[in-house]
Each structure stands twice: as C-alpha cells, then as structure tokens.
Design a protein around this motif. Structure first.
Motif, PDB file in Angstrom:
ATOM      1  N   LEU A 235       0.800  -1.222   0.000  1.00  0.00           N
ATOM      2  CA  LEU A 235       0.000   0.000   0.000  1.00  0.00           C
ATOM      3  C   LEU A 235       0.835   1.275   0.000  1.00  0.00           C
ATOM      4  O   LEU A 235       0.392   2.309  -0.494  1.00  0.00           O
ATOM      5  N   LEU A 236       2.029   1.231   0.565  1.00  0.00           N
ATOM      6  CA  LEU A 236       2.811   2.449   0.755  1.00  0.00           C
ATOM      7  C   LEU A 236       3.261   3.067  -0.565  1.00  0.00           C
ATOM      8  O   LEU A 236       3.828   2.391  -1.429  1.00  0.00           O
ATOM      9  N   ALA A 237       3.044   4.364  -0.685  1.00  0.00           N
ATOM     10  CA  ALA A 237       3.557   5.117  -1.821  1.00  0.00           C
ATOM     11  C   ALA A 237       5.046   5.390  -1.596  1.00  0.00           C
ATOM     12  O   ALA A 237       5.520   5.359  -0.456  1.00  0.00           O
ATOM     13  N   PRO A 238       5.811   5.640  -2.644  1.00  0.00           N
ATOM     14  CA  PRO A 238       7.214   6.026  -2.458  1.00  0.00           C
ATOM     15  C   PRO A 238       7.315   7.207  -1.491  1.00  0.00           C
ATOM     16  O   PRO A 238       6.580   8.192  -1.618  1.00  0.00           O
ATOM     17  N   GLY A 239       8.191   7.076  -0.511  1.00  0.00           N
ATOM     18  CA  GLY A 239       8.319   8.100   0.521  1.00  0.00           C
ATOM     19  C   GLY A 239       7.404   7.869   1.708  1.00  0.00           C
ATOM     20  O   GLY A 239       7.517   8.556   2.730  1.00  0.00           O
ATOM     21  N   GLY A 240       6.481   6.910   1.597  1.00  0.00           N
ATOM     22  CA  GLY A 240       5.581   6.586   2.694  1.00  0.00           C
ATOM     23  C   GLY A 240       6.314   5.866   3.809  1.00  0.00           C
ATOM     24  O   GLY A 240       7.350   5.243   3.606  1.00  0.00           O
ATOM     25  N   ARG A 241       5.747   5.924   5.012  1.00  0.00           N
ATOM     26  CA  ARG A 241       6.422   5.384   6.191  1.00  0.00           C
ATOM     27  C   ARG A 241       5.644   4.235   6.834  1.00  0.00           C
ATOM     28  O   ARG A 241       4.409   4.229   6.858  1.00  0.00           O
ATOM     29  N   LEU A 242       6.397   3.306   7.382  1.00  0.00           N
ATOM     30  CA  LEU A 242       5.873   2.212   8.196  1.00  0.00           C
ATOM     31  C   LEU A 242       6.409   2.396   9.607  1.00  0.00           C
ATOM     32  O   LEU A 242       7.623   2.497   9.806  1.00  0.00           O
ATOM     33  N   ALA A 280      13.141  -2.026  -1.544  1.00  0.00           N
ATOM     34  CA  ALA A 280      11.831  -1.401  -1.379  1.00  0.00           C
ATOM     35  C   ALA A 280      11.706  -0.562  -0.113  1.00  0.00           C
ATOM     36  O   ALA A 280      10.853   0.318  -0.026  1.00  0.00           O
ATOM     37  N   LEU A 281      12.530  -0.833   0.895  1.00  0.00           N
ATOM     38  CA  LEU A 281      12.456  -0.100   2.150  1.00  0.00           C
ATOM     39  C   LEU A 281      13.818   0.457   2.535  1.00  0.00           C
ATOM     40  O   LEU A 281      14.855  -0.117   2.192  1.00  0.00           O
ATOM     41  N   MET A 282      13.784   1.555   3.286  1.00  0.00           N
ATOM     42  CA  MET A 282      14.975   2.091   3.924  1.00  0.00           C
ATOM     43  C   MET A 282      14.692   2.162   5.417  1.00  0.00           C
ATOM     44  O   MET A 282      13.757   2.849   5.851  1.00  0.00           O
ATOM     45  N   ALA A 283      15.451   1.406   6.208  1.00  0.00           N
ATOM     46  CA  ALA A 283      15.250   1.412   7.656  1.00  0.00           C
ATOM     47  C   ALA A 283      15.652   2.770   8.212  1.00  0.00           C
ATOM     48  O   ALA A 283      16.734   3.278   7.920  1.00  0.00           O
ATOM     49  N   LEU A 284      14.781   3.356   9.031  1.00  0.00           N
ATOM     50  CA  LEU A 284      15.055   4.683   9.585  1.00  0.00           C
ATOM     51  C   LEU A 284      15.450   4.652  11.057  1.00  0.00           C
ATOM     52  O   LEU A 284      15.936   5.654  11.568  1.00  0.00           O
ATOM     53  N   GLY A 285      15.214   3.539  11.735  1.00  0.00           N
ATOM     54  CA  GLY A 285      15.662   3.513  13.117  1.00  0.00           C
ATOM     55  C   GLY A 285      14.830   2.643  14.031  1.00  0.00           C
ATOM     56  O   GLY A 285      13.770   2.144  13.676  1.00  0.00           O
ATOM     57  N   ARG A 286      15.365   2.501  15.233  1.00  0.00           N
ATOM     58  CA  ARG A 286      14.757   1.715  16.307  1.00  0.00           C
ATOM     59  C   ARG A 286      14.732   2.593  17.547  1.00  0.00           C
ATOM     60  O   ARG A 286      15.743   3.212  17.896  1.00  0.00           O
ATOM     61  N   ALA A 303       8.531  -2.169  25.110  1.00  0.00           N
ATOM     62  CA  ALA A 303       8.149  -1.700  23.774  1.00  0.00           C
ATOM     63  C   ALA A 303       9.374  -1.376  22.914  1.00  0.00           C
ATOM     64  O   ALA A 303      10.388  -0.872  23.399  1.00  0.00           O
ATOM     65  N   VAL A 304       9.252  -1.670  21.611  1.00  0.00           N
ATOM     66  CA  VAL A 304      10.265  -1.318  20.621  1.00  0.00           C
ATOM     67  C   VAL A 304       9.540  -0.740  19.403  1.00  0.00           C
ATOM     68  O   VAL A 304       8.610  -1.355  18.876  1.00  0.00           O
ATOM     69  N   LEU A 305       9.960   0.446  18.974  1.00  0.00           N
ATOM     70  CA  LEU A 305       9.412   1.064  17.765  1.00  0.00           C
ATOM     71  C   LEU A 305      10.434   0.942  16.648  1.00  0.00           C
ATOM     72  O   LEU A 305      11.603   1.301  16.819  1.00  0.00           O
ATOM     73  N   ARG A 306       9.990   0.444  15.494  1.00  0.00           N
ATOM     74  CA  ARG A 306      10.837   0.397  14.303  1.00  0.00           C
ATOM     75  C   ARG A 306      10.141   1.170  13.185  1.00  0.00           C
ATOM     76  O   ARG A 306       8.931   1.009  12.971  1.00  0.00           O
ATOM     77  N   VAL A 307      10.923   1.978  12.475  1.00  0.00           N
ATOM     78  CA  VAL A 307      10.386   2.830  11.415  1.00  0.00           C
ATOM     79  C   VAL A 307      11.175   2.582  10.134  1.00  0.00           C
ATOM     80  O   VAL A 307      12.407   2.446  10.160  1.00  0.00           O
TER      81      VAL A 307
END
Length: 317
Positions: A235-242, A280-286, A303-307
């Motif tokens: 679903l994610l458009a280019p530049g979209g975030r998970l 397809a993805l670029m990991a931005l951090g934990r 809790a752990v957040l991954r983006v």
C-alpha cells in the motif's frame, strides 16, 4: 495496541511511544494514513492534529469496543473500519484507497482489553477464559483448551510463550479436562499453571507466559503481523512510512526481519562487485521508551518502535 487516556471510559490506557510513533509515520501532512490498531485512538488523535485539512486517516481495529470508541472522533478526515490489519489492503480498496503515505501498527493487547475481566486476557482478574480481540467471531481460549490435543497445547505454550514448562502445563490441562472439569475461568487457569510451574522468574506470575501464548494463538497474532506487514508494504507510496511498535521478542523479530529483508542488499556471489539491486524499504531507526516514560507507564518497558520508509524500487517477488 494503542489507546489514549479516555476520561469517559471505565478502562483507561496511556499510549506507548505516542510522539515517536506518530513522528515516525508522518511523511507528509496532506497524505492518507492508516492506524491499523486504533484501540482507543491515542495515535489517531495525535496524527489527526498534525494532518493538513486535505489529509485523511483510516482507523482499523477488530475489537468491536474499539470500533464503538471511534464514534467519539467527529472529524471528517477520519473513518473507521472493523477489520484486522492483515486485511487492510482489501478494507481500503472498498473505500477506494489503493495507496497510502503511512501505516502505523501498535501491536499486542491494550489496557482496556487487559483490565476488563470479561475479556479474559489477564490472570489478575477472574473472568471468562475468552481472550478474543474480535468477540464476534472465532474460538475462545476455553474452546481451544477444551478440544486441542496435549501435544498441540504444549506446542502453543512453548512456541508463543517461550515457556520451558509447557509440557507439564499441557499435561495438567488435559488431565483436568479428562476428569470432567474443563477450564472456563481465568482464575482456574492461573491456579493450574501455578501448580505445574516449579520455578518462576522474580517478580513474574508463573501464568504470564501461558496467558501470552494462548492470546497469541487465539488471535493468530503472528500470522496477522506477517500478512499485515506485506499488505502495508504493497500500500505504501514512495516516501511513505511504516511505523510499528512491538511488545515482545516474537513480534519484534518478525518486524526486524521483514524490514531487513526489504532494506538490506544481499551480495550476489556470482557477481560480488555488481551494484546492489534497488530495495523497497529504507530502515530509519529503532526507538525504545525513555526512562521517564517507563517510570510513568511500566507497561511500556518492553516496547520497541521500528520505522522504515518506502523507496521507489519495485517489490521483490
């Protein structure tokens, strides 16, 4: 699962990693976003406050109580869907949405679910042994324990609870069932596990791992997560975030592996000097909760957040 402090609710919950998760997912204020685990709307409300007038937010949850709570949000940019986030692509397609700018997932069980004895999620209160996030469908934990073979019960408790006494617990459960007294209450399960587990970690109830395991199994949480991550990426458009918050190692391992598969290039041994293929993805951090947040909300400590961010590369087959 995300939820804010709702003054009108009987059961309250403070959203974990609220600012960090929303900041992580917000790629562009005028975009379309999905809160795949609406809960009581903590993340959704903050995200709405940051969206431009032409922005849009779609909440998803499979808990009927969460769907009812969403009615309190009177914002034309917001809509709610009763569904599991594993099916988000199909749910959004019915709304005419085929691409989004961000997907936020806050995994696990929310405090309103844990703290309501009638839901059966917690060993701290006596209640029906239910544990279903969607109470309108599927088998409860009591149903599973009433019919499953000993080997299957042991596998679930071992694999999803990482419980070393899984075999002993399963044996005790089946023995009680065969004696004509199947479990129907959370207190019954807690007491049975306490007798079967010979040692326990300091500060942890011996039933903790068993309750976690049954909840994960009843709700198919790990399969839901794997499918949901795939749906989000499509679903994610280019530049979209998970942006994904997990609360135990089984969840975080799936999220970490998924992001790694789509953000780390594998060297082709046949052509080791060839440029790496586009990913397809670029990991931005934990991100982990701060000490201040953990003191204020002890439930946040695990809790752990991954983006990660969607690139313009095609998806792997």
């Amino acid at each position: 699962m995300g939820a804010d402090v709702n003054e009108s609710a009987t059961f309250r919950h403070t959203t974990v990693l609220l600012d960090e998760a929303v900041e992580g997912v917000l790629a562009r204020p005028d975009g379309i976003y999905v809160d795949g685990t609406f809960g009581r709307g903590g993340h959704s409300r903050l995200l709405l406050s940051k969206l431009a007038p032409q922005g849009r937010l779609i909440g998803i949850d499979r808990d009927p109580e969460a769907i009812a709570a969403a009615a309190a949000i009177a914002d034309p940019r917001f809509s709610i869907v009763h569904s599991g986030f594993a099916d988000m692509a199909d749910a959004l397609a019915e709304l005419g949405v085929h691409q989004v700018d961000g997907v936020l997932l806050d995994l696990g069980v929310s405090s309103p679910q844990i703290d309501n004895p009638e839901r059966g999620f917690s060993f701290r209160f006596d209640g029906p042994l239910d544990m279903r996030m969607d109470t309108t469908r599927g088998a409860s934990a009591a149903d599973f324990l009433a019919r499953a073979e000993e080997r299957e019960i042991a596998r679930v408790i071992r694999d999803y609870g990482e419980e070393r006494f899984a075999g002993q617990i399963a044996k005790a459960l089946v023995a009680r069932r065969e004696a004509g007294a199947p479990l129907t209450r959370t207190d019954e399960l807690r007491e049975l596990v306490a007798r079967a587990v010979k040692t326990r970690e300091a500060g942890q109830d011996p039933a903790t791992r068993t309750f976690q395991a049954l909840r994960i199994h009843v709700n198919g949480e790990l399969a839901q997560l794997e499918q949901g991550l795939k749906s989000a990426l499509r679903l994610l458009a280019p530049g979209g975030r998970l942006s994904v918050i997990s609360f135990h190692s089984l969840e975080d391992r799936i999220v970490k592996t998924f992001i790694g598969q789509h953000s780390k290039a594998e060297v082709d041994r046949r052509a080791p000097f060839a440029p790496p293929p586009p990913l397809a993805l670029m990991a931005l951090g934990r991100v982990k909760p701060s000490e201040t947040e953990v003191r204020a909300n002890p439930r946040s400590r695990s809790a752990v957040l991954r983006v990660a961010e969607r690139t313009d590369a095609p998806l792997k087959d």
